[in-house]
Design a protein around this motif. Structure first.
Motif, PDB file in Angstrom:
ATOM      1  N   SER B  72      25.627  11.700 -45.418  1.00 57.56           N
ATOM      2  CA  SER B  72      26.309  12.993 -45.384  1.00 57.56           C
ATOM      3  C   SER B  72      27.501  12.998 -46.335  1.00 57.56           C
ATOM      4  CB  SER B  72      26.821  13.309 -43.974  1.00 57.56           C
ATOM      5  OG  SER B  72      25.829  13.072 -43.036  1.00 57.56           O
ATOM      6  N   GLY B  73      28.322  11.955 -46.257  1.00 59.83           N
ATOM      7  CA  GLY B  73      29.529  11.909 -47.077  1.00 59.83           C
ATOM      8  C   GLY B  73      29.213  11.925 -48.559  1.00 59.83           C
ATOM      9  N   THR B  74      28.310  11.038 -48.987  1.00 57.10           N
ATOM     10  CA  THR B  74      28.040  10.970 -50.419  1.00 57.10           C
ATOM     11  C   THR B  74      27.332  12.245 -50.886  1.00 57.10           C
ATOM     12  OG1 THR B  74      25.993   9.773 -50.009  1.00 57.10           O
ATOM     13  CG2 THR B  74      27.926   8.458 -50.523  1.00 57.10           C
ATOM     14  N   MET B 127      28.200  -1.403 -62.594  1.00 61.94           N
ATOM     15  CA  MET B 127      28.675  -1.320 -61.209  1.00 61.94           C
ATOM     16  C   MET B 127      29.175  -2.688 -60.740  1.00 61.94           C
ATOM     17  SD  MET B 127      28.259   1.838 -60.243  1.00 61.94           S
ATOM     18  CE  MET B 127      28.433   2.445 -61.897  1.00 61.94           C
ATOM     19  N   ALA B 128      28.450  -3.738 -61.132  1.00 62.59           N
ATOM     20  CA  ALA B 128      28.851  -5.096 -60.745  1.00 62.59           C
ATOM     21  C   ALA B 128      30.217  -5.415 -61.340  1.00 62.59           C
ATOM     22  CB  ALA B 128      27.810  -6.104 -61.218  1.00 62.59           C
ATOM     23  N   GLN B 129      30.408  -5.051 -62.616  1.00 67.45           N
ATOM     24  CA  GLN B 129      31.683  -5.363 -63.267  1.00 67.45           C
ATOM     25  C   GLN B 129      32.836  -4.577 -62.651  1.00 67.45           C
ATOM     26  OE1 GLN B 129      30.405  -4.473 -67.215  1.00 67.45           O
ATOM     27  NE2 GLN B 129      29.797  -6.577 -67.667  1.00 67.45           N
ATOM     28  N   LEU B 130      32.540  -3.346 -62.214  1.00 68.73           N
ATOM     29  CA  LEU B 130      33.594  -2.519 -61.617  1.00 68.73           C
ATOM     30  C   LEU B 130      33.849  -2.892 -60.153  1.00 68.73           C
ATOM     31  CD1 LEU B 130      32.500   0.952 -63.036  1.00 68.73           C
ATOM     32  CD2 LEU B 130      34.611  -0.244 -63.582  1.00 68.73           C
ATOM     33  N   GLY B 131      32.993  -3.726 -59.587  1.00 68.19           N
ATOM     34  CA  GLY B 131      33.127  -4.064 -58.178  1.00 68.19           C
ATOM     35  C   GLY B 131      32.780  -2.896 -57.262  1.00 68.19           C
ATOM     36  N   TRP B 137      31.507   4.900 -54.400  1.00 70.40           N
ATOM     37  CA  TRP B 137      31.659   5.128 -55.837  1.00 70.40           C
ATOM     38  C   TRP B 137      30.335   4.955 -56.564  1.00 70.40           C
ATOM     39  CZ3 TRP B 137      35.959   7.390 -57.170  1.00 70.40           C
ATOM     40  CH2 TRP B 137      37.125   7.154 -56.442  1.00 70.40           C
ATOM     41  N   ALA B 138      29.641   3.872 -56.257  1.00 64.04           N
ATOM     42  CA  ALA B 138      28.387   3.583 -56.962  1.00 64.04           C
ATOM     43  C   ALA B 138      27.330   4.639 -56.667  1.00 64.04           C
ATOM     44  CB  ALA B 138      27.872   2.205 -56.570  1.00 64.04           C
ATOM     45  N   LEU B 139      27.377   5.200 -55.453  1.00 62.84           N
ATOM     46  CA  LEU B 139      26.380   6.208 -55.101  1.00 62.84           C
ATOM     47  C   LEU B 139      26.699   7.554 -55.736  1.00 62.84           C
ATOM     48  CD1 LEU B 139      25.875   5.417 -51.303  1.00 62.84           C
ATOM     49  CD2 LEU B 139      24.318   4.913 -53.170  1.00 62.84           C
ATOM     50  N   ILE B 140      27.974   7.818 -55.960  1.00 65.74           N
ATOM     51  CA  ILE B 140      28.374   9.150 -56.416  1.00 65.74           C
ATOM     52  C   ILE B 140      28.553   9.238 -57.929  1.00 65.74           C
ATOM     53  CG2 ILE B 140      30.192  10.894 -56.297  1.00 65.74           C
ATOM     54  CD1 ILE B 140      30.688   9.904 -53.394  1.00 65.74           C
ATOM     55  N   THR B 213      23.323  -0.772 -52.597  1.00 66.06           N
ATOM     56  CA  THR B 213      23.854  -1.006 -51.251  1.00 66.06           C
ATOM     57  C   THR B 213      23.288  -2.302 -50.707  1.00 66.06           C
ATOM     58  OG1 THR B 213      22.069   0.216 -50.179  1.00 66.06           O
ATOM     59  CG2 THR B 213      24.024   1.464 -50.744  1.00 66.06           C
ATOM     60  N   GLU B 214      24.148  -3.057 -50.041  1.00 66.34           N
ATOM     61  CA  GLU B 214      23.691  -4.335 -49.501  1.00 66.34           C
ATOM     62  C   GLU B 214      23.905  -4.441 -47.991  1.00 66.34           C
ATOM     63  OE1 GLU B 214      25.745  -6.903 -52.132  1.00 66.34           O
ATOM     64  OE2 GLU B 214      24.223  -6.622 -53.677  1.00 66.34           O
ATOM     65  N   SER B 215      25.137  -4.143 -47.542  1.00 68.66           N
ATOM     66  CA  SER B 215      25.414  -4.294 -46.116  1.00 68.66           C
ATOM     67  C   SER B 215      24.897  -3.079 -45.347  1.00 68.66           C
ATOM     68  CB  SER B 215      26.916  -4.432 -45.902  1.00 68.66           C
ATOM     69  OG  SER B 215      27.553  -3.241 -46.307  1.00 68.66           O
TER      70      SER B 215
END
Lengths: 323, 272
Positions: B72-74, B127-131, B137-140, B213-215
């Motif tokens: 919902s949020g993203t 995305m990996a470099q930006l953490g 952030w990565a989803l949006i 997404t991992e967790s």
């Protein structure tokens, strides 16, 4: 188009005349610069985002396809030239993926591009009464491929699924479709057709909406039947829509079958359902072979370009023929 | 056009058959979701003793609350962000003349033809470099530019009556005010069609969230369902409950806008 009045004019128009004449000379110049800058400010987010997240990555992929790297930041990428291309194209995985990609695309033409045409023409001819049909046809567009994939996994479940119950009632044994290399790919093609058919029908309806119905009445008066009207009038006028649907469906098919492949078969049994996209995913994120993944990506890119080119040529030529 | 009678009958049969093949799987999913465990594997069509226990198990076994929150949020942030950014770019293309405008517009349209699969590897590395893994952030952010929105809104802005804009500017409104106070409020159908397109795209997105997404707490509904399927292959009751929950927002949107969605989808957008 009379949209573009220069910004300066607009500003002086807004300022009282007396005040404008008293301005120092430098001021109009500054607004001039501001006016020239304005469109760029409006464009900045889109241009930046597309540069960073579409066009730059495309170039970056071309570079990555020539290195040997495993995504480990501690380990520098090693330049290997075109080795990755040879390695990828030589693998049995690539050969299966390539052939399957052709099957996915080939099957999508009759099922997703052509079948919606008679459906759309029918709905168009019944007008408002077809609203109920349209609503149902649109539903699969709304739900996700994950939902569709899981639903069909359950229905086709070889032990408990509902398809098995129906088969049993007819006295037949229900085969495990997803475990058979010959049938698994057709399950995925079926689901992706199920998902996209209604959407393409709607796009054709949009194309049909611009056809002048008086022309059809005129042809009717001349004694033309349904088939003649379709062949001589509707089909030629639908060609631009057909081009759009064909191209978008091919790109869609390359991409979207990823989800059912990943959920239902993981490319198997024995690589019978994998496609180039899924192969790239496996290279890149399952075995962390960045060079292989990027090389596969560039091959897919070339493939898509060729497909788009062929489609434009074929459909364009046909459009000329009929004029 | 009036089809001849035999054609009409063939048409009804064809379309009815397709509609049934769409509705039938949906009916099975609905029925299964409300069956108690012992009925699910017994093979009847309708639940004899309808129950909500599958929904309970779904929330017990998975972090479904988190999935709903993340989706919902993203999705909300993406719809807002993509619309604003699209409106701005469309306005620049529709109402300004500036160098390289046509080249830039072609590049925006060209981006429509570049599927995500061609760009994912470098973006993943970025995305990996930006953490940004496991974050919204990565989803949006990588999805914020929407070529189709720029295209569609530009078409509508170009056909917007100039008198209204002139009137606004005569009253001293600058570009910014004209855009947000005069033009955007009048773009209703195009904006709602886009909202729905972006909403469905974002809510149903699979591939990109799968990568970044991992967790469990960062997953979206679609990815959560995938994990659940892989961990608990045989709990089809809870799985069916899950796919119903996952489909509800899109279906709600559909029921609200039914007419409007289809008409705007069809007539405003794709005809160009």
């Amino acid at each position: 188009m009379s949209l573009h009045r220069p910004e300066t004019q607009l500003v002086t128009g807004a300022v009282p005349v007396g005040a404008a004449s008293g301005q120092p000379l430098a001021h109009p110049k500054r607004t001039d610069i501001a006016a020239r800058l304005a469109p760029w400010l409006y464009l900045a987010p889109t241009v930046l985002l597309l540069a960073v997240f579409t066009y730059w990555p495309l170039l970056q992929t071309a570079y990555l396809s020539m290195v040997d790297w495993n995504l480990n930041p501690g380990q520098p990428a090693e330049f290997v030239g075109l080795d990755n291309y040879g390695r990828v194209t030589g693998s049995t995985l690539f050969q299966a993926a390539f052939v399957n990609t052709l099957i996915y695309v080939g099957a999508s033409i009759p099922l997703k591009v052509l079948l919606p045409i008679p459906v759309a023409v029918f709905l168009w001819s019944v007008g408002q009464k077809g609203h109920f049909y349209r609503a149902i046809l649109f539903m699969p567009t709304l739900i996700s491929f994950v939902v569709a994939g899981i639903a069909f996994l359950w229905i086709l479940n070889p032990i408990f699924g509902y398809a098995k119950v129906i088969f049993a009632e007819l006295g037949l044994r229900f085969p495990n479709l997803l475990a058979d290399p010959d049938s698994a790919i057709w399950v995925i093609i079926g689901i992706s057709t199920w998902k996209v058919l209604g959407f393409n029908v709607l796009i054709y309806l949009a194309g049909l909406a611009s056809i002048n119905k008086e022309l059809i009445e005129a042809m009717r008066m001349d004694g033309a039947g349904d088939i003649t009207i379709f062949r001589r009038l509707i089909w030629p006028l639908l060609t631009p829509t057909l081009t759009f649907v064909t191209i978008s469906t091919v790109i869609f098919t390359m991409q979207q079958v990823f989800t059912p492949i990943d959920l239902m078969t993981e490319g198997g049994p024995s690589n019978s359902t994998t496609n180039l996209f899924y192969m790239i995913y496996q290279y890149s994120f399952v075995t962390f072979d960045v060079g292989g993944g990027a090389a596969g990506t560039m091959i897919l890119f070339t493939f898509l370009m060729i497909m788009a080119f062929v489609q434009f040529r074929v459909l364009d030529r046909r459009a000329h023929y009929q004029q | 056009m009036q089809l001849s009678r035999p054609m009409l009958i063939v048409g009804h049969i064809l379309v009815l058959a397709i509609c049934l093949s769409i509705l039938f799987p949906m009916a099975i999913v609905l029925a299964t979701a409300f069956k108690p465990m012992n009925e699910i594997y017994a093979g009847g069509l309708l639940p004899q003793v309808p129950t909500l226990e599958n929904f309970g198990r779904l929330f017990e076994k998975t972090a479904f609350g988190w999935y709903i929150w993340n989706s919902s949020g993203t999705t909300l942030l993406r719809v807002i962000g993509q619309l604003i950014i699209g409106v701005l770019a469309a306005y620049a293309f529709a109402r300004f003349r500036f160098p390289y405008r046509d080249v830039l517009f072609a590049l925006v349209l060209g981006a429509m033809m570049i599927p995500q699969v061609l760009t994912m590897l470098p973006i993943y590395i970025m995305m990996a470099q930006l953490g940004w893994f496991d974050t919204w952030w990565a989803l949006i952010v990588p999805n914020l530019a929407t070529p189709i929105a720029v295209f569609l809104l530009r078409q509508h802005m170009m056909s917007f009556p100039n008198e209204l804009i002139d009137a606004a500017q005569m009253d001293g409104a600058g570009h910014w005010t004209t855009l947000w106070r005069v033009i955007v409020p009048n773009l209703g159908p195009a904006m709602s069609a886009l909202t729905i397109i972006i909403f469905i795209d974002s809510w149903n997105e699979y591939f990109w969230p799968l990568l970044v997404t991992e967790s469990a707490q960062s997953r979206t509904i679609q990815i959560g369902l995938r994990e659940f399927l892989q961990e608990d292959m045989n709990d089809y009751g809870a799985l069916m409950a899950g796919i119903i929950v996952a489909s509800l927002p899109a279906i709600a949107v559909f029921l609200f806008f039914q007419r409007r969605v289809m008409d705007t989808f069809v007539s405003s957008g794709l005809k160009g």
